[in-house]
Design an enzyme around this catalytic site. Structure first.
Site, PDB file in Angstrom:
ATOM      1  N   ASP A  91       0.786  -1.231   0.000  1.00 37.68           N
ATOM      2  CA  ASP A  91       0.000   0.000   0.000  1.00 37.68           C
ATOM      3  C   ASP A  91       0.821   1.285   0.000  1.00 37.68           C
ATOM      4  OD1 ASP A  91      -1.686  -2.127   0.512  1.00 37.68           O
ATOM      5  OD2 ASP A  91      -2.698  -1.197   2.203  1.00 37.68           O
TER       6      ASP A  91
ATOM      7  N   GLU B 148       2.081  -9.516  11.694  1.00 40.71           N
ATOM      8  CA  GLU B 148       1.839  -9.178  10.284  1.00 40.71           C
ATOM      9  C   GLU B 148       3.152  -8.832   9.578  1.00 40.71           C
ATOM     10  OE1 GLU B 148      -0.859  -5.885   9.929  1.00 40.71           O
ATOM     11  OE2 GLU B 148      -1.007  -6.027   7.751  1.00 40.71           O
TER      12      GLU B 148
END
Ligand code: DGY
Length: 425
Positions: free
Chosen positions: A161, A391
């Protein structure tokens, strides 16, 4: 089985929503495309039918033009924004209007080669048409001029992103006029580990733009305020094309083989346009401004994974990988630590991601770079052993960042980073 193996299995089971797996509870409460593909690799180590089920549910979200969406929603959830209404694709099951890195075909090949033929062959055969249609979509929608590199029209489609790769293009996106909204991600995770507000406004502007075109790929490619050729998408698609061709050959499926060969040849040549002499590696190319990105991202090191034919690219890229590994305690940082924009905890601007390490490590091992491959794998093991199944990870301290109990990190542990791993190849 070690405690960590058992913990990884428990994470996959806990994130299972009945045939598909959420990346992590609350922060990402739906089925994400590349997360699911990697989840399948993890499931395959202890429940092969469940691994195939993951991929079968993913392709249920396929759009009529072949696009496999980055999110299959199935339901709404107040924990997440932007939900199905903002995407407005009007499909069943509800899904987003953009795609994500095409790693599913590579996973199908791994499952097919490692698995029980009675389970794997019919499953791979049934998935093949959907995967071929998806690759066709990528090559036509995101490379309509047949240049041999794939462009992203939304940073979310790249999977990375807030990478530096999009900075120039993002600066040119004018976010004015977007509908008022409330972020949900920063309620679940420390905001210093997430994209900035200015980036989020632009992400939503690009969603509004796509929705207004009716998710028309031709208009999006020609008119989107953001169009950036991505070495990450290009390398993962090149690898996936090779793997899909291998699947077709092993199952005796003729359809698509000549197309796949043509795409592979085109990408082998076209990706050279993404080479930067200044940086000494493959970087993003802003197709609106013509500018090459000013620094290396970790996806440059997917050149080996892509199976790019040997050439003058390999030596400088290897030198840069060694330099970047030398600058951190845990590789591979998502952005070159020597660059001013390096931010050790902020998502794709520095942190280490287990799935990228897996692909880099597999590629290096396949191409005979055993020492580097082992460094990347053992760094990933140490991160998970020390911090847990986060993550992503801080490359300098090894601290876990973002969401906890993360599906793809657990999957990479089982398939690759655990000392008890079953070799994926
Ligand atoms: C998010 O919401 O952060 C995702 O990366 C978009 O898919």
């Amino acid at each position: 089985m070690t405690d960590l193996d058992a913990r990884a299995v428990a994470i996959l089971r806990a994130n299972d929503r009945g045939g598909y797996t959420v990346p992590t509870a609350r922060l990402y409460p739906f089925q994400w495309n590349w997360d699911s593909a990697f989840a399948a690799l993890g499931f395959a180590t202890f429940d092969e039918p469940r691994a195939w089920r993951e991929l079968q549910l993913l392709v249920e979200g396929q759009a009529p033009d072949g696009m496999l969406p980055h999110i299959v929603f199935r339901h709404d959830d107040a924990d997440y924004f932007p939900g199905p209404a903002v995407w407005g694709t009007g499909r069943t099951p509800p899904a987003s209007g953009i795609s994500q890195p095409p790693v599913a075909a590579s996973v199908v090949r791994w499952l097919l080669e490692a698995g029980d033929a009675a389970v794997a062959e019919p499953a791979a055969r049934a998935l093949y048409p959907a995967l071929l249609a998806w690759h066709r979509w990528f090559h036509s929608a995101r490379d309509p001029d047949a240049k041999g590199y794939v462009a992203t029209t939304h940073p979310w489609e790249s999977g990375r992103d807030n990478a530096l790769d999009w900075d120039g293009a993002m600066a040119a996106v004018d976010p004015s006029g977007i509908a008022p909204y409330q972020r949900r991600d920063t309620g679940h995770v420390d905001p210093s580990m997430r994209p900035t507000q200015a980036e989020y406004d632009r992400y939503l502007k690009l969603v509004e733009f796509g929705r207004e075109t009716g998710w028309n790929p031709e208009r999006i490619y020609r008119e989107s305020p953001l169009l950036v050729a991505d070495p990450g998408l290009t390398f993962m698609l090149l690898r996936a094309d090779r793997d899909l061709l291998a699947v077709a050959r092993s199952l005796g499926l003729d359809e698509g083989q000549s197309e796949l060969r043509a795409w592979i040849e085109r990408a082998n040549a076209g990706v050279r346009e993404l080479w930067s002499d200044d940086v000494g590696g493959f970087v993003a190319l802003d197709l609106r401004s013509g500018a090459l990105a000013p620094a290396l991202s970790s996806v440059a090191f997917l050149a080996w994974y892509a199976g790019l034919p040997p050439g003058p690219w390999a030596a400088p890229l290897r030198t840069n990988l060694e330099r970047m590994l030398g600058a951190v305690s845990f590789g591979v940082p998502s952005l070159d630590p020597a660059h001013d924009a390096f931010d050790q905890r902020r998502y794709w601007r520095g942190p280490v991601w287990a799935v990228v390490n897996f692909m880099i490590g597999c590629g290096l091992a396949e191409q005979g770079e055993q020492v580097l491959a082992e460094r990347v794998r053992s760094d990933t093991s140490r991160l998970i052993e020390t911090a847990g199944f986060f993550e992503y990870f801080d490359p300098l301290t090894g601290a876990g960042c973002g969401g906890a109990d993360f599906t793809w990190t657990a999957a990479m542990w089982l398939a690759w980073a655990s000392p008890n791993r079953r070799e994926v190849r």
